[in-house]
Scaffold this active site. Sequence first.
Site, short mmCIF file in Angstrom:
data_model
loop_
_atom_site.label_atom_id
_atom_site.label_comp_id
_atom_site.label_asym_id
_atom_site.label_seq_id
_atom_site.Cartn_x
_atom_site.Cartn_y
_atom_site.Cartn_z
CG ASP A 1 -5.56 2.03 7.61
OD1 ASP A 1 -4.80 1.22 7.05
OD2 ASP A 1 -5.95 3.07 7.09
CB CYS B 1 -1.01 0.01 1.14
SG CYS B 1 -2.39 1.13 0.76
P1 RI2 Z 1 -0.23 6.29 6.63
C1 RI2 Z 1 -3.95 3.46 4.16
O1 RI2 Z 1 -5.32 3.27 4.00
C2 RI2 Z 1 -3.18 2.16 3.97
O2 RI2 Z 1 -3.82 1.04 4.54
C3 RI2 Z 1 -1.91 2.53 4.70
O3 RI2 Z 1 -1.10 1.41 4.97
C4 RI2 Z 1 -2.48 3.19 5.93
O4 RI2 Z 1 -3.59 3.96 5.44
C5 RI2 Z 1 -1.55 4.03 6.74
O5 RI2 Z 1 -1.09 5.09 5.98
P2 RI2 Z 1 -6.15 3.85 2.71
O6 RI2 Z 1 -6.59 5.24 3.08
O7 RI2 Z 1 -1.08 6.93 7.66
O8 RI2 Z 1 -5.29 3.79 1.47
O9 RI2 Z 1 1.03 5.69 7.20
O10 RI2 Z 1 -7.34 2.92 2.61
O11 RI2 Z 1 0.03 7.20 5.44
#
Ligand code: RI2
Length: 322
Positions: free
Chosen positions: A195, A126
Amino acid sequence: MVVSDTAEKIKKMEIRGAGRIARAAVAALMDHAASATARDAASFRNEMREAAALLQGTRPTAVSLPNAIHRVMRSLEGDTPTVQELRDHFIVACRNFISSSEAAIERIGAIGAGHIQEGDTLLTHCNSEAALACLIAAQRKGISFEVYATEVRPGNQGLLTLKTLNEARIPTIYIVDSAVRSVMREVDRVIVGADAVTVNGAVVNKIGTSQIALAAHERKVSMMVAAETYKFAPRTILGEFIRIEERGPEEVLPAALAKKLPYVRVKNPVFDVTPPEYIDLIVTEEGAIPPQMAYIILRDYLGWSTGDFGGNSPGATENFDV
Ligand code: RI2
């Protein structure tokens, strides 16, 4: 930005990433406070509560969002005589949250870089700014390493990760999600974001993370999670579960094709849960901890205990969807 615009962008994932949505929500609340028309403190508090509820309902899994909202809404508690004072107080709390969130990323980067070694091959999944901060900080320290980055179906957040790694001149190999186990024999450590982190140290992150953790566990590859402490979920102290967001089927299967397949249904959970047994380290701004120490973070650093959940204060925790 107007609160409803920010809420819409978070819902549609135009603003995404657990840390970013927390900061965007707080920034929207700050703007809202600055332009609020309420004439007395009680109506100001109500206006802010409505805005907070709108933002909080946008995405159910990233605990960073309710935690951030709760932290700034807490500044509306107590006796503050005038709307202006309340507003000023609130705006300071919002600014503090945003700057502490940015500082947390820096600190996580510095701590996480200390766990990356010369010649390492890492794997990330991700697009996590906390995980990427560790990689970028290691690169800045002059450590050479390469990174496998996954595609991340169906949202393709892997493309964002590729862009950041490429800009930082970090050698990167792009793989489809299902190639993870095949390449694991070449990987020294996995680094992902979160998350949410539960009281027992389980990590909720983008769908596929738990499979990666299993593959890493099988080969004794170290599994590192980079997460700011405001991603630790207070209500899991009470045994509550984190709700896993399920998004629309069209993100996976185009509607036109789905129409021709009446016996097919799509399930699209966007997060999964990695149990603490498969995690070696959680890198927070307070230090790198084993997952079993999650409760200590919640209790000693964030000040939560089981007695904290009965009140009805502004930004009340009863709306926490965790
Ligand atoms: P940071 C994201 O969720 C991903 O799951 C990623 O690993 C997590 O948030 C943490 O991201 P999405 O919004 O806060 O893409 O470290 O569903 O940037």
